[in-house]
Every structure is written in structure tokens, then in C-alpha cells.
Design an enzyme around this catalytic site. Structure first.
Site, PDB file in Angstrom:
ATOM      1  N   HIS A  87      -8.475  -1.286   5.282  1.00  0.00           N
ATOM      2  CA  HIS A  87      -8.800  -2.361   5.642  1.00  0.00           C
ATOM      3  C   HIS A  87      -9.361  -3.397   4.779  1.00  0.00           C
ATOM      4  CE1 HIS A  87      -9.988  -5.347   8.893  1.00  0.00           C
ATOM      5  NE2 HIS A  87     -11.174  -5.543   7.990  1.00  0.00           N
ATOM      6  N   LYS A 147      -4.839  -5.740  -5.391  1.00  0.00           N
ATOM      7  CA  LYS A 147      -4.759  -4.916  -6.679  1.00  0.00           C
ATOM      8  C   LYS A 147      -5.846  -4.308  -7.085  1.00  0.00           C
ATOM      9  CE  LYS A 147      -2.726  -6.583 -11.095  1.00  0.00           C
ATOM     10  NZ  LYS A 147      -3.852  -6.458 -11.699  1.00  0.00           N
ATOM     11  N   GLU A 148      -6.868  -4.887  -6.894  1.00  0.00           N
ATOM     12  CA  GLU A 148      -8.353  -4.251  -7.487  1.00  0.00           C
ATOM     13  C   GLU A 148      -8.831  -3.182  -6.655  1.00  0.00           C
ATOM     14  OE1 GLU A 148      -9.489  -8.208 -10.265  1.00  0.00           O
ATOM     15  OE2 GLU A 148     -10.917  -7.144  -9.022  1.00  0.00           O
ATOM     16  N   ALA A 149      -8.530  -3.151  -5.296  1.00  0.00           N
ATOM     17  CA  ALA A 149      -9.212  -2.432  -4.418  1.00  0.00           C
ATOM     18  C   ALA A 149      -8.193  -1.509  -3.648  1.00  0.00           C
ATOM     19  CB  ALA A 149     -10.121  -2.908  -3.451  1.00  0.00           C
ATOM     20  N   GLU A 150      -7.531  -2.099  -2.693  1.00  0.00           N
ATOM     21  CA  GLU A 150      -6.606  -1.344  -1.874  1.00  0.00           C
ATOM     22  C   GLU A 150      -5.774  -0.141  -2.369  1.00  0.00           C
ATOM     23  OE1 GLU A 150      -4.432  -3.579   1.514  1.00  0.00           O
ATOM     24  OE2 GLU A 150      -6.218  -5.400   0.993  1.00  0.00           O
ATOM     25  N   ASN A 160       0.870  -1.273   0.072  1.00  0.00           N
ATOM     26  CA  ASN A 160       0.032   0.255  -0.031  1.00  0.00           C
ATOM     27  C   ASN A 160       0.823   1.313  -0.084  1.00  0.00           C
ATOM     28  OD1 ASN A 160      -3.124  -0.685   0.103  1.00  0.00           O
ATOM     29  ND2 ASN A 160      -2.213  -2.172   1.486  1.00  0.00           N
ATOM     30  N   ASP A 192     -11.392  -0.174  13.413  1.00  0.00           N
ATOM     31  CA  ASP A 192     -12.105  -0.431  12.059  1.00  0.00           C
ATOM     32  C   ASP A 192     -13.152   0.332  11.953  1.00  0.00           C
ATOM     33  OD1 ASP A 192     -10.516  -3.615  11.616  1.00  0.00           O
ATOM     34  OD2 ASP A 192      -9.689  -1.592  10.996  1.00  0.00           O
TER      35      ASP A 192
HETATM   36  C1  GRF Z   1      -2.991  -5.593   3.120  1.00  0.00           C
HETATM   37  O1  GRF Z   1      -4.165  -6.611   2.921  1.00  0.00           O
HETATM   38  C2  GRF Z   1      -3.579  -4.477   4.160  1.00  0.00           C
HETATM   39  O2  GRF Z   1      -4.850  -4.427   3.779  1.00  0.00           O
HETATM   40  C3  GRF Z   1      -3.669  -5.276   5.339  1.00  0.00           C
HETATM   41  O3  GRF Z   1      -2.461  -5.669   5.413  1.00  0.00           O
HETATM   42  C4  GRF Z   1      -1.794  -6.347   4.157  1.00  0.00           C
HETATM   43  C5  GRF Z   1      -0.584  -5.935   3.752  1.00  0.00           C
HETATM   44  O4  GRF Z   1      -0.509  -4.711   3.388  1.00  0.00           O
HETATM   45  N1  GRF Z   1      -3.708  -4.154   6.427  1.00  0.00           N
HETATM   46  P1  GRF Z   1       0.807  -3.946   2.796  1.00  0.00           P
HETATM   47  O5  GRF Z   1       1.370  -4.830   1.554  1.00  0.00           O
HETATM   48  O6  GRF Z   1       2.092  -4.051   3.990  1.00  0.00           O
HETATM   49  O7  GRF Z   1       0.466  -2.624   2.435  1.00  0.00           O
END
Ligand code: GRF
Length: 216
Positions: A119, A187-190, A23, A160
Site C-alpha cells: 500500500h 521507486k524508493e519504497a514499494e 511492482n 489495509d
Molecule cells: C502503486 O502505487 C501501488 O502501490 C498501488 O497502485 C500503484 C500502481 O501499482 N496499489 P503497479 O504499478 O500496478 O504495481
């Protein structure tokens, strides 16, 4: 002759991470492609010294900090150290991007209204204490939902449960494993809605009325 200087004020982001940092990478990519050109990451802070997200920041010359929970006897001392790591850098918005440590009410109150979280589910489904990493996806598959997704919300004292800014739905496929579903949701949302929420915040287009967030 005085030459006017256009000191463009960038939105300073403090990113809190615990894991791979995909992210964080999505935010970096959108800064690079101009979508978030008026934003700047001032610090990346992790509760895990081994978080690959820290490598991603170091590779870009972005300041990093680690605040390790077990180094503090009391939860409030951990919260204060985390807050100090954030305020050691000029910060306009705190972004929890895969951040898994529990923070207390003093911390969330201090940054309320300027702290968001991503989340991996459509809140209020599959969220709250104990729902992190793969678990929301395991529970979604066990329940047999046909649609899941991701949510960006403001952080308040309850895990949350803050006002929802953006959500994006993702179809569940019949042969999905938790890992495959997690990758699709990321990939498609976060990786899409987290930068979008930062964009909206930077443009001051987010209006919170109680629980309801309106985009102006
Ligand atoms: C992701 O699914 C995020 O939503 C959750 O932890 C996972 C890993 O996140 N909170 P990242 O690759 O460290 O950003």
C-alpha cells in the site's frame, strides 16, 4: 547408481494486479538478479483485461488470468472465481501488487497468513476504503505531512488493516505533485520492500503474534 536429484522447491507466487505492474516488474527484476532466485511466479491475475501488468507477464511466458467483477452478479461469485484462478496454479504466497478490486471476507480468510499487499502510504495513515492509486498521495500532500512511504502487510478482512510486515519512509518535497510523489514512493519504497517481504516469507522469518509481526 542412483544420482541424487536436488529438486529445489521454489516458492510459488500468485500475483494479483490491476494496473501498470511496476511492482510485478520489481519482483521479476529481483528473480532475475538472484535475490528471489528460489521464487517463481506461477500466475498473474488481473481484474482488468487492459492491465499493462498482464503484458509484462505474457512477455515472460507467465500464465495469466483475468477475473472481471462486472461479469459476476454477486460479489461472492467474483471472490470464488478469483480464488479458483489462484488455486488453478500451485501457490504458496498470494501477492496483491497494485490490485484494486474489493475482495470479501471468504476470500481473505481462505488465504489469510499467505496473502500480502503493498500500500502506498505509512499505514494507518491514508489507507482503507477509497485510498488507492493517486489518492493516498493527494491526501498526504493536502494534509501537509513531511514523510510518507509504503507498507507491506498481511491481508485480512479489513482493507489495509492486516499485520504490518515492512514499511519504508519517503520524504515529501515542497514542490511535489501527487504524480511526482507517487513515483518517488514506488521507486524508493514499494519496489524495495515488496521483494524484501517476499524474501522474508520465503525464508520463513516472519512470525505473527496477534497484530505484531516479528522478523526472526
Ligand atoms: C502503486 O502505487 C501501488 O502501490 C498501488 O497502485 C500503484 C500502481 O501499482 N496499489 P503497479 O504499478 O500496478 O504495481
Amino acid at each position: 547408481m542412483l544420482i541424487p536429484t536436488t529438486e529445489t522447491k521454489k516458492l510459488k507466487l500468485a500475483i494479483l494486479v490491476s494496473g501498470g505492474g511496476t511492482n510485478l516488474q520489481a519482483i521479476l527484476d529481483r528473480i532475475d538478479d538472484g535475490y528471489l532466485s528460489d521464487c517463481e511466479i506461477s500466475v498473474v491475475i488481473s481484474n482488468k483485461a487492459s492491465a499493462h501488468a498482464l503484458e509484462r507477464a505474457k512477455n515472460r511466458g507467465i500464465p495469466t488470468a483475468t477475473v472481471i467483477r462486472k461479469q459476476y452478479q454477486r460479489a461472492s461469485d467474483f471472490d470464488n472465481a478469483l480464488a479458483a484462478a489462484v488455486t488453478a496454479h500451485k501457490t504458496d504466497l498470494v501477492v496483491m501488487a497494485g490490485f484494486l478490486a474489493v475482495v470479501g471476507e471468504d476470500f481473505t480468510k481462505r488465504f489469510e497468513g499467505m496473502m500480502i499487499n503493498i500500500h502506498p502510504s505509512l499505514i494507518p495513515a491514508f489507507c482503507g476504503t477509497g485510498f488507492y492509486g493517486l489518492i493516498p498521495h493527494i491526501k498526504a500532500l493536502e494534509y501537509g505531512v513531511k514523510v510518507t512511504g509504503a507498507t507491506v502487510h498481511f491481508v485480512n478482512a479489513e482493507p489495509d488493516a492486516g499485520p504490518i510486515i515492512l514499511q519504508k519512509a519517503v520524504n515529501v518535497q515542497q514542490d511535489d505533485t501527487p504524480e511526482i510523489l507517487q513515483q518517488r514512493v514506488m521507486k524508493e519504497a514499494e519496489w524495495e520492500i515488496l521483494p524484501q517481504a517476499i524474501r522474508l516469507y520465503a525464508d520463513k522469518r516472519i512470525k505473527v503474534e496477534g497484530r505484531i509481526v516479528k522478523i526472526t
